[in-house]
Scaffold this motif. Structure first.
Motif, PDB file in Angstrom:
ATOM      1  N   TRP A  62       0.828  -1.199   0.000  1.00  0.00           N
ATOM      2  CA  TRP A  62       0.000   0.000   0.000  1.00  0.00           C
ATOM      3  C   TRP A  62       0.865   1.254   0.000  1.00  0.00           C
ATOM      4  O   TRP A  62       2.077   1.197   0.184  1.00  0.00           O
ATOM      5  CB  TRP A  62      -0.903   0.025   1.228  1.00  0.00           C
ATOM      6  CG  TRP A  62      -2.025  -0.967   1.199  1.00  0.00           C
ATOM      7  CD1 TRP A  62      -2.367  -1.813   0.186  1.00  0.00           C
ATOM      8  CD2 TRP A  62      -2.955  -1.218   2.248  1.00  0.00           C
ATOM      9  NE1 TRP A  62      -3.448  -2.569   0.543  1.00  0.00           N
ATOM     10  CE2 TRP A  62      -3.834  -2.221   1.805  1.00  0.00           C
ATOM     11  CE3 TRP A  62      -3.134  -0.695   3.508  1.00  0.00           C
ATOM     12  CZ2 TRP A  62      -4.883  -2.700   2.576  1.00  0.00           C
ATOM     13  CZ3 TRP A  62      -4.178  -1.175   4.293  1.00  0.00           C
ATOM     14  CH2 TRP A  62      -5.041  -2.166   3.830  1.00  0.00           C
ATOM     15  N   ILE A  66      -4.412   5.081   0.182  1.00  0.00           N
ATOM     16  CA  ILE A  66      -5.438   4.288   0.861  1.00  0.00           C
ATOM     17  C   ILE A  66      -6.064   5.152   1.960  1.00  0.00           C
ATOM     18  O   ILE A  66      -5.386   5.887   2.657  1.00  0.00           O
ATOM     19  CB  ILE A  66      -4.836   3.009   1.479  1.00  0.00           C
ATOM     20  CG1 ILE A  66      -4.086   2.189   0.425  1.00  0.00           C
ATOM     21  CG2 ILE A  66      -5.894   2.172   2.179  1.00  0.00           C
ATOM     22  CD1 ILE A  66      -4.958   1.607  -0.665  1.00  0.00           C
ATOM     23  N   PRO A  70      -8.389   1.767   7.033  1.00  0.00           N
ATOM     24  CA  PRO A  70      -8.746   0.922   5.890  1.00  0.00           C
ATOM     25  C   PRO A  70      -9.438  -0.388   6.277  1.00  0.00           C
ATOM     26  O   PRO A  70      -9.119  -1.010   7.297  1.00  0.00           O
ATOM     27  CB  PRO A  70      -7.413   0.654   5.212  1.00  0.00           C
ATOM     28  CG  PRO A  70      -6.392   0.863   6.266  1.00  0.00           C
ATOM     29  CD  PRO A  70      -6.950   1.909   7.191  1.00  0.00           C
TER      30      PRO A  70
END
Length: 104
Positions: A62, A66, A70
């Motif tokens: 990631w 993001i 999350p």
């Protein structure tokens, strides 16, 4: 460290579904503090790993794109009731957490 994570794993027809919610600020390093005007330093999860019986079944890379706190869900073939699944993450500042849960 398990603080800030919620994970559940369920098996059906030899397919295990894992759902995880991670509490994390996920700062890109592009936002400014409204009061001070200073840039908020980047702080985001770089890697998420899920293991079943010590074998990696999912790895995600990631970045700052993001969203905060999350949520993720994925499936893998295999797994049985009462076996363990481990979800762990590491961020760009070196912080990390992991949580082991039983498959239901």
């Amino acid at each position: 460290m398990a603080s800030g994570m919620r994970v559940q794993a369920k098996v059906k027809n030899d397919v295990t579904q894992v759902k995880a919610l991670i509490t994390h600020p996920m700062e890109t390093g592009n936002r400014k503090d409204k009061k001070s005007g200073k840039v908020i330093p980047a702080n985001f999860i770089e890697e998420v790993l899920c293991e079943h019986n010590g074998k990696a079944v999912m790895t995600a890379q990631w970045s700052g794109g993001i969203s905060k706190n999350p949520y993720m869900a994925f499936k893998f073939k295999g797994g049985a009731k009462d076996e363990m699944v481990k979800v762990s993450w590491r961020d760009n500042l070196g912080k990390s957490a992991s949580l082991d849960v039983k498959i239901k």
